[in-house]
Design an enzyme around this catalytic site. Sequence first.
Site, PDB file in Angstrom:
ATOM      1  N   ASN A 151       0.986  -1.090  -0.328  1.00  0.00           N
ATOM      2  CA  ASN A 151       0.408   0.125   0.269  1.00  0.00           C
ATOM      3  C   ASN A 151       0.830   1.420  -0.161  1.00  0.00           C
ATOM      4  OD1 ASN A 151       0.551  -1.423   2.537  1.00  0.00           O
ATOM      5  ND2 ASN A 151      -0.070   0.463   3.348  1.00  0.00           N
ATOM      6  N   SER A 199     -11.164  -5.033  -0.293  1.00  0.00           N
ATOM      7  CA  SER A 199     -12.184  -4.506  -0.094  1.00  0.00           C
ATOM      8  C   SER A 199     -12.116  -3.178  -0.681  1.00  0.00           C
ATOM      9  CB  SER A 199     -11.128  -3.565   1.168  1.00  0.00           C
ATOM     10  OG  SER A 199     -11.744  -2.179   1.747  1.00  0.00           O
ATOM     11  N   THR A 237     -26.906  -9.135   9.868  1.00  0.00           N
ATOM     12  CA  THR A 237     -27.209  -9.157   8.838  1.00  0.00           C
ATOM     13  C   THR A 237     -25.902  -8.586   7.646  1.00  0.00           C
ATOM     14  OG1 THR A 237     -28.863  -8.077  10.051  1.00  0.00           O
ATOM     15  CG2 THR A 237     -29.653  -7.258   8.543  1.00  0.00           C
ATOM     16  N   CYS A 325      -2.837   5.632   7.485  1.00  0.00           N
ATOM     17  CA  CYS A 325      -2.850   4.814   8.976  1.00  0.00           C
ATOM     18  C   CYS A 325      -1.474   5.899  10.144  1.00  0.00           C
ATOM     19  CB  CYS A 325      -2.979   3.849   9.532  1.00  0.00           C
ATOM     20  SG  CYS A 325      -3.321   2.898   8.132  1.00  0.00           S
TER      21      CYS A 325
HETATM   22  N1  PLP Z   1      -4.878  -4.402   3.973  1.00  0.00           N
HETATM   23  C1  PLP Z   1      -4.260  -3.449   2.682  1.00  0.00           C
HETATM   24  C2  PLP Z   1      -2.523  -3.676   1.895  1.00  0.00           C
HETATM   25  C3  PLP Z   1      -4.222  -2.050   2.746  1.00  0.00           C
HETATM   26  O1  PLP Z   1      -4.041  -0.785   2.124  1.00  0.00           O
HETATM   27  C4  PLP Z   1      -5.767  -1.895   3.602  1.00  0.00           C
HETATM   28  C5  PLP Z   1      -6.007   0.179   4.118  1.00  0.00           C
HETATM   29  O2  PLP Z   1      -4.958   0.904   3.815  1.00  0.00           O
HETATM   30  C6  PLP Z   1      -5.649  -2.333   4.479  1.00  0.00           C
HETATM   31  C7  PLP Z   1      -5.746  -4.066   4.772  1.00  0.00           C
HETATM   32  C8  PLP Z   1      -7.551  -1.777   5.400  1.00  0.00           C
HETATM   33  O3  PLP Z   1      -8.906  -2.041   4.837  1.00  0.00           O
HETATM   34  P1  PLP Z   1      -9.866  -1.186   5.163  1.00  0.00           P
HETATM   35  O4  PLP Z   1      -9.679   0.875   4.723  1.00  0.00           O
HETATM   36  O5  PLP Z   1     -10.854  -1.874   3.650  1.00  0.00           O
HETATM   37  O6  PLP Z   1      -9.618  -1.940   6.590  1.00  0.00           O
END
Ligand code: PLP
Length: 420
Positions: A151, A199, A237, A325
């Site tokens: 990411n 996601s 749900t 994050c």
């Molecule tokens: N895994 C990766 C590689 C991500 O880039 C992200 C989000 O930035 C996540 C997991 C977490 O996903 P979500 O934001 O849908 O909880």
Amino acid sequence: MRTVYLDHAATTPIHPDVVAAMAPFWYDVAGNPSSIHETGRAARNAVDASRDAIAAILGASASEVVFTSGGTESDNAAIKGVALASMHRGRHLVTTAIEHHAVLHACAWLEPLGFETTYLPVDSCGLVDPDDVRRAIRPDTILVSVMLANNEVGTIQPVADIAAVTREAGVPFHVDAVQAAGTLPIDMRRLGIDLISISAHKFHGPKGIGALVIRDAIPWRPMQSGGSQERNRRAGTENVPGIVGMAAALRLADSRRDATNAHVATLRDATVARLLNAIPGAQVTGHPRERLPNNASFAFRGVEGESILLSLDMAGIAASSGSACTSGSTEPSHVVAALGLPDDWVRGTLRLTFGRANDHDDVEAVVRVLPPAIARLRALSPRGADGTPRDALAPQSRVGKGAGGIGGNEAPGQASTARA
Ligand code: PLP
């Protein structure tokens, strides 16, 4: 002022066609899929059709798809679910130093229960060596988890080669494909993946919906207690509009993949070439070729990533330093640190991630704003134009010597190092 949005790895704007596909499921078909009346059955049919579509695109069976609230839940469910179902066989997991915190913290959560995790290193481009995976697997290893695409720096891992190793060892293989789904073609069966996390908000779908696909034979325990939804694998749900929206978004991304990837790669390459040309003491982080087509990630010597972001934000450009994050924290990114960059570079990271709506005006905007912003920030601290501390400025060290092995602007022509 128009916002130039260059943060598609953090999240993407929802596509209008996806909103249109979702709308009936807030209003006309508002039933609970578990209800037996007509509107409930219509909602159930929509969930089933979405499940079929997602399974087909990912190379899985519909029965293997479990809907979740997003990537974080999928990663947690994969790691904790396999671990808790397998603890009688062993308590060792293998993952990498550059995973998302949803994976890293899920592994850490297992430690008090007697689990141990091996965190594999990566090379200076962010690649995991499948032979390292082979060497890390022990008789008590119950799961290997490696992301498909990173990411922060966008590096794409050799998951098929890693799967060959895990298959041979008989260890389940989880892949966090949250950044890759919608961008890279994924065929779970062909790649040999046992569990995969996706996601929707990363591919122009709605936020708060994702999926964990688990192959039938994999030992796994659900995390939630309650109703029998999702064949007893995820109580609660179903988020019907979200599920419909995720399927619509994945279909759309899948059908336009080549055109979108070519478009964002063109913008990405132009941005990389021009920024490396204009900013001394700059390098691209991640792999020169095996990287997501929309990811331009950089390290700049002797500047703080947070300050770069503020300067861009004031000019209406939305970007990120490392993952969403970790921005807001002054800690250097664990991903960039794992690439082995020198201390002077790890704090000055910037991630620009392009999307389908970006154009060359957006490239112009960032090329206009970023070079003077970095020059100003360096001038505030006792540093040279290329970020070198002034007292270290000697003729032989003026430009970037010893700055790590990936693409930088130390020599003409290196701007092409980020081309995919
Ligand atoms: N895994 C990766 C590689 C991500 O880039 C992200 C989000 O930035 C996540 C997991 C977490 O996903 P979500 O934001 O849908 O909880």
